[in-house]
Write a protein that holds these residues in place. Structure first.
Motif, PDB file in Angstrom:
ATOM      1  N   LEU A 673      -5.320  18.537   1.391  1.00 62.35           N
ATOM      2  CA  LEU A 673      -4.071  18.551   1.291  1.00 62.35           C
ATOM      3  C   LEU A 673      -2.843  19.403   0.287  1.00 62.35           C
ATOM      4  N   LYS A 674      -3.734  21.087   0.178  1.00 64.69           N
ATOM      5  CA  LYS A 674      -3.298  21.836   0.079  1.00 64.69           C
ATOM      6  C   LYS A 674      -2.342  22.515   0.972  1.00 64.69           C
ATOM      7  N   PHE A 675      -2.765  22.742   2.535  1.00 66.24           N
ATOM      8  CA  PHE A 675      -2.669  22.887   3.801  1.00 66.24           C
ATOM      9  C   PHE A 675      -2.078  21.774   3.872  1.00 66.24           C
ATOM     10  N   VAL A 676      -1.367  20.331   3.601  1.00 66.92           N
ATOM     11  CA  VAL A 676      -0.883  19.712   4.694  1.00 66.92           C
ATOM     12  C   VAL A 676       0.033  19.695   3.684  1.00 66.92           C
ATOM     13  N   SER A 677       0.530  19.830   2.656  1.00 66.35           N
ATOM     14  CA  SER A 677       1.354  19.978   1.267  1.00 66.35           C
ATOM     15  C   SER A 677       2.381  20.701   2.440  1.00 66.35           C
ATOM     16  N   GLU A 678       2.134  22.162   2.957  1.00 62.40           N
ATOM     17  CA  GLU A 678       2.826  23.613   3.371  1.00 62.40           C
ATOM     18  C   GLU A 678       3.698  23.293   4.021  1.00 62.40           C
ATOM     19  N   GLY A 679       3.019  22.196   5.507  1.00 64.66           N
ATOM     20  CA  GLY A 679       3.529  21.490   6.702  1.00 64.66           C
ATOM     21  C   GLY A 679       4.599  20.368   6.093  1.00 64.66           C
ATOM     22  N   PHE A 680       3.967  19.980   5.334  1.00 69.29           N
ATOM     23  CA  PHE A 680       4.269  18.326   4.643  1.00 69.29           C
ATOM     24  C   PHE A 680       6.419  19.213   4.375  1.00 69.29           C
ATOM     25  N   THR A 681       6.473  19.664   3.405  1.00 74.48           N
ATOM     26  CA  THR A 681       7.614  20.510   2.572  1.00 74.48           C
ATOM     27  C   THR A 681       8.550  20.833   4.112  1.00 74.48           C
ATOM     28  N   ALA A 682       8.102  21.810   5.191  1.00 76.51           N
ATOM     29  CA  ALA A 682       8.767  22.311   6.094  1.00 76.51           C
ATOM     30  C   ALA A 682       9.264  21.429   6.439  1.00 76.51           C
ATOM     31  N   ALA A 683       8.256  20.377   6.944  1.00 76.86           N
ATOM     32  CA  ALA A 683       9.429  19.491   7.593  1.00 76.86           C
ATOM     33  C   ALA A 683      10.082  18.151   6.632  1.00 76.86           C
ATOM     34  N   ALA A 684       9.919  18.259   5.689  1.00 76.13           N
ATOM     35  CA  ALA A 684      10.558  17.260   5.148  1.00 76.13           C
ATOM     36  C   ALA A 684      12.061  17.770   4.840  1.00 76.13           C
ATOM     37  N   MET A 685      11.999  19.265   4.228  1.00 69.76           N
ATOM     38  CA  MET A 685      13.208  20.035   3.474  1.00 69.76           C
ATOM     39  C   MET A 685      13.862  20.387   5.078  1.00 69.76           C
ATOM     40  N   GLY A 745      -3.777  11.664  -0.585  1.00 73.74           N
ATOM     41  CA  GLY A 745      -3.097  12.463  -0.068  1.00 73.74           C
ATOM     42  C   GLY A 745      -1.411  12.098   0.133  1.00 73.74           C
ATOM     43  N   LYS A 746      -1.009  11.044   0.373  1.00 76.98           N
ATOM     44  CA  LYS A 746       0.222  10.010   0.026  1.00 76.98           C
ATOM     45  C   LYS A 746       0.678  10.136  -0.652  1.00 76.98           C
ATOM     46  N   ALA A 747      -0.068   9.834  -1.146  1.00 80.93           N
ATOM     47  CA  ALA A 747       0.032   9.336  -3.224  1.00 80.93           C
ATOM     48  C   ALA A 747       0.725  10.185  -3.688  1.00 80.93           C
ATOM     49  N   THR A 748      -0.286  11.600  -3.691  1.00 82.58           N
ATOM     50  CA  THR A 748       0.531  12.722  -4.538  1.00 82.58           C
ATOM     51  C   THR A 748       1.124  13.019  -4.061  1.00 82.58           C
ATOM     52  N   ILE A 749       1.619  12.910  -2.450  1.00 78.49           N
ATOM     53  CA  ILE A 749       3.052  13.563  -2.117  1.00 78.49           C
ATOM     54  C   ILE A 749       4.373  12.287  -2.842  1.00 78.49           C
ATOM     55  N   LEU A 750       4.095  11.520  -1.773  1.00 75.34           N
ATOM     56  CA  LEU A 750       5.352  10.274  -3.253  1.00 75.34           C
ATOM     57  C   LEU A 750       5.124  10.576  -5.028  1.00 75.34           C
ATOM     58  N   GLY A 751       4.107  11.402  -5.407  1.00 79.94           N
ATOM     59  CA  GLY A 751       4.411  10.745  -6.482  1.00 79.94           C
ATOM     60  C   GLY A 751       5.646  13.013  -7.511  1.00 79.94           C
ATOM     61  N   LEU A 772       7.386   8.565   4.659  1.00 83.99           N
ATOM     62  CA  LEU A 772       7.465   8.462   6.099  1.00 83.99           C
ATOM     63  C   LEU A 772       6.726   9.781   6.767  1.00 83.99           C
ATOM     64  N   ILE A 773       7.532  10.808   6.395  1.00 80.56           N
ATOM     65  CA  ILE A 773       6.842  12.311   7.059  1.00 80.56           C
ATOM     66  C   ILE A 773       5.501  11.871   6.733  1.00 80.56           C
ATOM     67  N   ALA A 774       5.533  11.867   4.785  1.00 83.32           N
ATOM     68  CA  ALA A 774       4.298  12.064   4.052  1.00 83.32           C
ATOM     69  C   ALA A 774       3.197  10.976   4.502  1.00 83.32           C
ATOM     70  N   GLY A 775       3.615   9.967   5.477  1.00 88.02           N
ATOM     71  CA  GLY A 775       1.928   8.963   5.666  1.00 88.02           C
ATOM     72  C   GLY A 775       1.406   9.379   7.390  1.00 88.02           C
ATOM     73  N   VAL A 776       2.357  10.045   7.764  1.00 82.16           N
ATOM     74  CA  VAL A 776       1.646  10.225   9.418  1.00 82.16           C
ATOM     75  C   VAL A 776       0.889  11.969   9.075  1.00 82.16           C
ATOM     76  N   VAL A 777       1.588  12.571   8.766  1.00 80.61           N
ATOM     77  CA  VAL A 777       1.014  13.726   7.556  1.00 80.61           C
ATOM     78  C   VAL A 777      -0.351  13.496   6.830  1.00 80.61           C
ATOM     79  N   THR A 778      -0.583  12.106   6.200  1.00 83.99           N
ATOM     80  CA  THR A 778      -1.454  12.484   6.321  1.00 83.99           C
ATOM     81  C   THR A 778      -2.872  11.405   6.682  1.00 83.99           C
ATOM     82  N   GLY A 779      -1.898  10.703   7.245  1.00 86.27           N
ATOM     83  CA  GLY A 779      -2.854   9.509   8.477  1.00 86.27           C
ATOM     84  C   GLY A 779      -2.933   8.740   8.300  1.00 86.27           C
ATOM     85  N   GLY A 780      -2.065   8.060   7.515  1.00 85.10           N
ATOM     86  CA  GLY A 780      -1.646   7.010   7.049  1.00 85.10           C
ATOM     87  C   GLY A 780      -3.035   6.233   6.261  1.00 85.10           C
TER      88      GLY A 780
END
Length: 826
Positions: A673-685, A745-751, A772-780
């Motif tokens: 999740l740590k590595f996913v969060s880095e990429g998620f933040t870049a795309a979401a922001m 992982g998605k729930a953590t990001i959504l929080g 929606l981005i979080a849902g994809v990068v964490t695999g649904g």
């Protein structure tokens, strides 16, 4: 070809220019030592001034190795200050620590390990000569020594050096800020060895990524001599025609083919004290006998008043302009105060400036309005001054035009515009104004303007070369071995050089893409759409390019010749199908784009993306699915779809999930999740790397990708890389499954997103998109650690993309961007 290598550089002087030159050396991975006075001697020798134009002011932190004691205080403060400057002189701010601080009292022995020493202290000849005497005994016997003066006599400096050092000494004039400004002027002395100058030009060109012009040792050299005289002439014509600063800047910016900041805004950015210093160099080193335009070199009354007030431009937040809240004010000399700005030029002149050159100049010359007469006057003055001084300041007219393009942001140099408008006709107009007393000087145009080779050729630039008034011949461009790396270098109007659009052998071409080759070994794909946007037609052509490359070539290079690499997917081309068929058409188009990206990734030959400028959205997705990226230093890469209310839909989110899994697999930290969060933040922001180095930090470039300092070497390096990969036995990666973070992982990001939404940092629609981005990068909706493949995640991408394309708020964002060019936040 010389084998001389510059492995380490010393910069003397940690002021505005010195610190930023050191920063750029770090950007291109050259070790550098930054010297200044020991801290207790600070008042004795101020740090260097900058040169003209645009902006910067330097300083920066240092690392302990090299002496981080209290006597390094000046250099350390300068290094720390680099982190705060905008625009940033560093590709990565935290790399300021790679600059080694030093002082003249304790560390002169470090000079023995430096192959190049750049002096950048204040513009005082006596201080420079004292410093040279101090460093001379410590220089390596092979070291090149160069002064970054903006106009003092290089020859006089060189005469103070020991006989053994003098052949290795010259001027090296960077423009401010050094990271961004393309021009570097090299100025030899009579004693400078030719090979030394060639070696330095090779380093400045290929390693620093700069464009070199060799100048004669005359006051302010080429660009500042022409440019500052032009600014002074412009200010004089402003007074003659009674125009305001804001109207003048509107006329002399992009509409005239010059830097968007115009005249007075540019002066503010440069610094009015810096401008005054360069003017003083002209005043002190020239006379009415040596320069017939000397009468126009007086310090303008408005500039003098602003200096007296301490209003030095952007650095003091007040100059010719001052911003108060959201309101921009302009200086008024009569009241010595500020009044509301924002006036624009008459629209009729904007229309005139869009006409062909000959028609444009005739209309301006015959204009009755003050704005039109002003424009003709400043253009006439630029032609006049450049022609009168060409022989004394430069070897050829090409050097003047390149210097003004690269140093002052002009679309054309003065000789190019003159030649395009009709050489002899414009020359007659200029001479008529001189004879009528309308020009800044009574000096006639030189005889070569009207008679001989130039008159016969219709200008100073020909396929044989550019005119040298000293020899009376057209001389070809100087070519060093390093220039062979520039397959399509910048040229001047009239040189007859073949452009990339028609070069080589065309294999296939349509309205969207040209597939071609230079050597029948590597296929090149050049996107032709506006902003090189990726449409379904582009995707189809790229797929065809892969098929052809697999059949007959060693590799495929995606290179479109100029900026940008690609500004993203062509949303506008999808709208008609969406309106006619509905969301199914969008899903089909996205599916085809995704399959194109996978086709690039798994091609049987290496696909290399050669990136320059913007690689946003779909352009970023094209790059990250290539086998390798070769990237110009000043490139801006990121997934920015959230700006139009969408998610990356051509494999960008799939890439983030896959790279997170790959990074976790090779790390001792197995928290996926740590590595996913880095990429998620870049795309979401919608984070965009503001340099190739920062783009690598964001994960859009890999350590194996190549950063190229000089933009015109990009294709050469990309072709060489494709061949090297093929010759090394390139095989595409095997398709495999990888773990995802899953619903937890998605729930953590959504929080975390809930806190941002409730705190008012993001809107409800931003929250929806990010979810929606979080849902994809964490695999649904799957368990953590579930193995998935790229096709599975791309299906989630399409679902999210299509759900948003029908959302009213997303449609508002898309239409807002298409109508205004600016993102809408709703």
């Amino acid at each position: 070809m010389s084998k001389f290598r510059i492995k380490k550089v010393a910069v003397l002087g940690a002021g505005v220019m010195g610190a930023q030159i050191a920063a750029h050396l770090v950007n291109v991975r050259v070790p550098v030592v930054l010297f200044d006075l020991p801290a207790n001697d600070a008042p004795t020798l101020p740090a260097s001034r900058g040169s003209l134009p645009p902006e910067g002011a330097g300083a920066a932190l240092g690392r302990p190795g090299g002496g981080a004691g209290p006597k390094n205080g000046i250099a350390l403060k300068a290094i720390e200050g680099l982190k705060k400057l905008k625009p940033s002189p560093l590709g990565l701010a935290d790399e300021a620590t790679l600059i080694q601080p030093a002082n003249y009292e304790e560390h002169l022995a470090l000079l023995a390990g430096c192959d190049l020493v750049i002096e950048a202290i204040a513009e005082r000849m006596d201080w420079k000569l004292d410093l040279y005497a101090k460093i001379a005994p410590h220089l390596a016997p092979h070291a090149i020594v160069a002064s970054n003066t903006s106009g003092l006599s290089i020859t006089k400096m060189g005469e103070a050096l020991p006989a053994a050092v003098a052949p290795r000494f010259c001027g090296i004039h960077f423009f401010n800020p050094p990271r961004y400004m393309q021009l570097v002027e090299l100025i030899p002395t009579p004693a400078t060895a030719a090979q030394v100058l060639d070696d330095l030009e090779t380093f400045v060109t290929s390693t620093l990524g700069k464009a070199v012009v060799r100048a004669k040792d005359t006051p302010n050299f080429i660009a500042n001599r022409i440019g500052v005289a032009g600014m002074l002439g412009t200010i004089k014509e402003v007074e003659n025609h009674g125009l305001t600063y804001d109207v003048v800047d509107d006329l002399t910016g992009k509409k005239l083919g010059r830097a968007s900041s115009g005249t007075f805004r540019t002066a503010d950015v440069v610094g009015l004290d810096t401008m005054a210093h360069v003017i003083k160099t002209l005043q002190d080193t020239l006379t009415a006998e040596t320069d017939p335009f000397y009468g126009s070199f007086a310090t303008p009354p408005a500039l003098k008043a602003l200096l007296e007030l301490g209003n030095l431009g952007q650095k003091t937040k007040a100059g010719f302009y001052k911003k108060v809240g959201r309101e921009v004010l302009r200086f008024e000399l009569e009241s010595r105060d500020y009044v509301p700005a924002g006036q624009k030029a008459d629209a009729v002149y904007e229309r005139m400036l869009k006409k062909p050159a000959a028609q444009r100049l005739q209309l301006l010359r015959e204009a009755e309005g003050a704005e039109g007469r002003f424009l003709w006057a400043i253009l006439r003055n630029s032609f006049h001054y450049a022609a009168v001084h060409l022989a004394s300041i430069a070897d050829t007219a090409r050097d003047v035009d390149f210097a003004m393009r690269w140093g002052f942001g002009m679309r054309q140099g003065p000789f190019e515009l003159w030649q395009e408008a009709g050489w002899l006709q414009v020359a007659r107009w200029v001479q008529e104004d001189i004879d009528a007393g309308k020009a800044l000087s009574k000096a006639p145009l030189p005889q070569w303007v009207f008679e001989g080779p130039v008159a016969q050729a219709g200008g100073v630039h020909t396929p044989e070369g550019s005119f040298n008034p000293t020899t009376g011949r057209f001389e070809p461009l100087r070519r060093l071995p390093v220039h062979a790396r520039q397959l399509f270098p910048e040229g001047v109007l009239g040189d007859g050089a073949q452009g990339f659009a028609t070069a080589g052998t065309t294999v296939h071409e349509d309205a969207s893409v040209r597939l071609w080759t230079l050597d029948h070994e590597v296929l090149i794909a050049s996107i032709k759409t506006k902003m090189h946007a990726i449409s379904p037609e582009v995707a189809e052509a790229l797929t065809r390019g892969v098929e052809l490359a697999e059949q007959d070539y060693q590799g495929l290079v995606v290179w479109s010749g100029d900026e940008p690499f690609s500004a993203g997917a062509d949303l506008q081309s999808m709208l008609p199908a969406f309106m006619a068929v509905g969301v199914a058409a969008i899903e089909d188009a996205e599916g085809f784009l995704q399959q194109t990206m996978l086709r690039l990734r798994y091609a049987a030959v290496p696909v290399v993306s050669a990136i320059r400028g913007l690689a946003l959205g779909g352009g970023c997705e094209l790059a990250i699915h290539s086998a390798r990226r070769v990237v110009a230093m000043e490139s801006y890469i990121g997934l920015v779809e959230v700006g139009v209310g969408l998610v990356p839909g051509a494999g960008g989110l799939t890439y983030i999930a896959r790279r997170a899994a790959e990074n976790a697999a090779t790390s001792t930290d197995k928290d996926l999740l740590k590595f996913v969060s880095e990429g998620f933040t870049a795309a979401a922001m919608a984070k965009v790397g503001t340099s190739a180095l920062e783009s690598r930090q964001l994960g859009y470039l890999l350590d194996s990708d190549i950063v190229v300092p000089h933009k015109d070497e990009l294709l050469y390096v990309a072709l060489a890389e494709a061949k090297a990969m093929a010759n090394a036995g390139w095989r595409p990666p095997l398709k495999r499954q990888f773990p995802v973070a899953g619903r937890n992982g998605k729930a953590t990001i959504l929080g975390q997103l809930v806190n941002m939404r409730d705190g008012g940092f993001i809107s409800q629609h931003d929250f929806h998109i990010a979810g929606l981005i979080a849902g994809v990068v964490t695999g649904g909706d799957v368990d953590a650690g579930t193995l998935v493949d790229e096709e599975y995640l791309m299906a989630l991408e399409r679902q999210a993309f299509c759900a948003l394309i029908v959302h009213p708020k997303t449609q508002e964002r898309i239409l807002g961007l298409l109508n205004t060019g600016k993102p809408l936040r709703n």
